[in-house]
Design a protein around this motif. Structure first.
Motif, PDB file in Angstrom:
ATOM      1  N   LEU A   1      -3.111   6.356   4.441  1.00  0.00           N
ATOM      2  CA  LEU A   1      -3.215   5.822   3.089  1.00  0.00           C
ATOM      3  C   LEU A   1      -3.369   6.928   2.059  1.00  0.00           C
ATOM      4  O   LEU A   1      -4.055   7.927   2.278  1.00  0.00           O
TER       5      LEU A   1
ATOM      6  N   ALA B   1       1.339   5.210   1.167  1.00  0.00           N
ATOM      7  CA  ALA B   1       0.921   6.165   2.200  1.00  0.00           C
ATOM      8  C   ALA B   1       1.324   7.572   1.785  1.00  0.00           C
ATOM      9  O   ALA B   1       2.385   7.778   1.187  1.00  0.00           O
TER      10      ALA B   1
ATOM     11  N   VAL C   1       0.839  -1.195   0.000  1.00  0.00           N
ATOM     12  CA  VAL C   1       0.000   0.000   0.000  1.00  0.00           C
ATOM     13  C   VAL C   1       0.875   1.246   0.000  1.00  0.00           C
ATOM     14  O   VAL C   1       1.999   1.236   0.508  1.00  0.00           O
TER      15      VAL C   1
ATOM     16  N   GLU D   1      -5.280   4.745  -2.787  1.00  0.00           N
ATOM     17  CA  GLU D   1      -5.604   3.602  -1.936  1.00  0.00           C
ATOM     18  C   GLU D   1      -6.993   3.780  -1.332  1.00  0.00           C
ATOM     19  O   GLU D   1      -7.775   2.821  -1.238  1.00  0.00           O
TER      20      GLU D   1
END
Length: 252
Positions: A118, A108, A106, A122
């Motif tokens: 996030l 950030a 993911v 995302e």
């Protein structure tokens, strides 16, 4: 059996002692043992890349427990099984809004006091509304949970801004452009640092960029109204199979 990351074949852990060109780790240093950020006024540097002394590898993204905000983009792999909670606020008792499964990579937008926020893409992919937070705890050891997220350094990026993006001599927006990459091009990088990526030695050779000249690209120009310039992606010829971890190259 832990879930394999579908990114595992084309990303690498954020280790300042790993040369992304050679792929061979050296003796571990204090920075690789514990993520840390230099003290105020100290240079934010990792080891120099042997291929290009102007490239610094794996600058550590943050210090555990620090209250300072570290701007992204930053990437993390989910380490905790079976999943970790994404919370509305950066607090352990905040309401969960969704979950991330082990092995997911993911992005950030920032790290704040040990929590990863996030990125917009995302949040969109998980239908998290704009007025709702999306925070993930990085280190759950104080809660007896272990490490939840592991910093990751992508190796491959695709140009998503049209019609092209500049490769600059230094990691600054006012640095001279030395060449351009067209939308859709996929490139390998040697370092990801402070929102910029440096081209790998093979990419530099292909574009006839000398070793004494930097080769940096900005990842995201949303603050200037341009949006994403680069997006992480698999290497050329990579095909995702039906199960995560089973990807095979086209020529296999």
């Amino acid at each position: 059996m832990p879930r394999s990351s579908r990114f595992g074949q084309w990303a690498t852990t954020c280790n300042p002692d790993v040369n992304l060109e050679a792929g061979a780790p050296q003796a571990p240093s204090a920075a690789s043992q514990h993520l840390s950020r230099p003290s105020p006024g100290a240079p934010e540097e990792g080891p120099a890349c042997p291929d290009d002394p102007s490239v610094l590898l794996g600058a550590p993204p943050h210090r555990d427990g620090s209250a300072e905000v570290v701007a992204g983009p930053l990437w993390f792999r989910v380490m905790f099984a079976p999943n970790v909670r994404v919370r509305r606020e950066p607090e352990a008792n905040a309401s969960p809004v969704t979950f991330l499964e082990r092995g997911e990579i993911v992005e950030a937008s920032e790290v704040r006091s040990g929590w990863a926020n996030l990125a917009h893409m995302e949040r969109e992919s998980r239908d998290i509304s704009k007025d709702c937070g999306a925070w993930v705890l990085i280190d759950g050891r104080p809660l007896n949970l272990g490490i939840l997220l592991e910093p990751y350094v992508p190796r491959w990026f695709k140009v998503v801004f049209e019609p092209r993006v500049a490769v600059r001599k230094a990691a600054r927006s006012d640095a001279p452009a030395i060449c351009w990459l067209d939308a859709g091009e996929v490139v390998e990088v040697a370092a990801v640092r402070s929102g910029w990526v440096a081209l790998s030695a093979s990419e530099r050779r292909a574009r006839d960029i000398s070793r004494d000249c930097g080769s940096w690209l900005l990842i995201d120009a949303s603050d200037r109204g341009l949006g994403k310039l680069l997006q992480i992606c698999p290497p050329p010829g990579w095909v995702a199979a039906t199960k995560p971890g089973d990807e095979v190259p086209l020529d296999s």
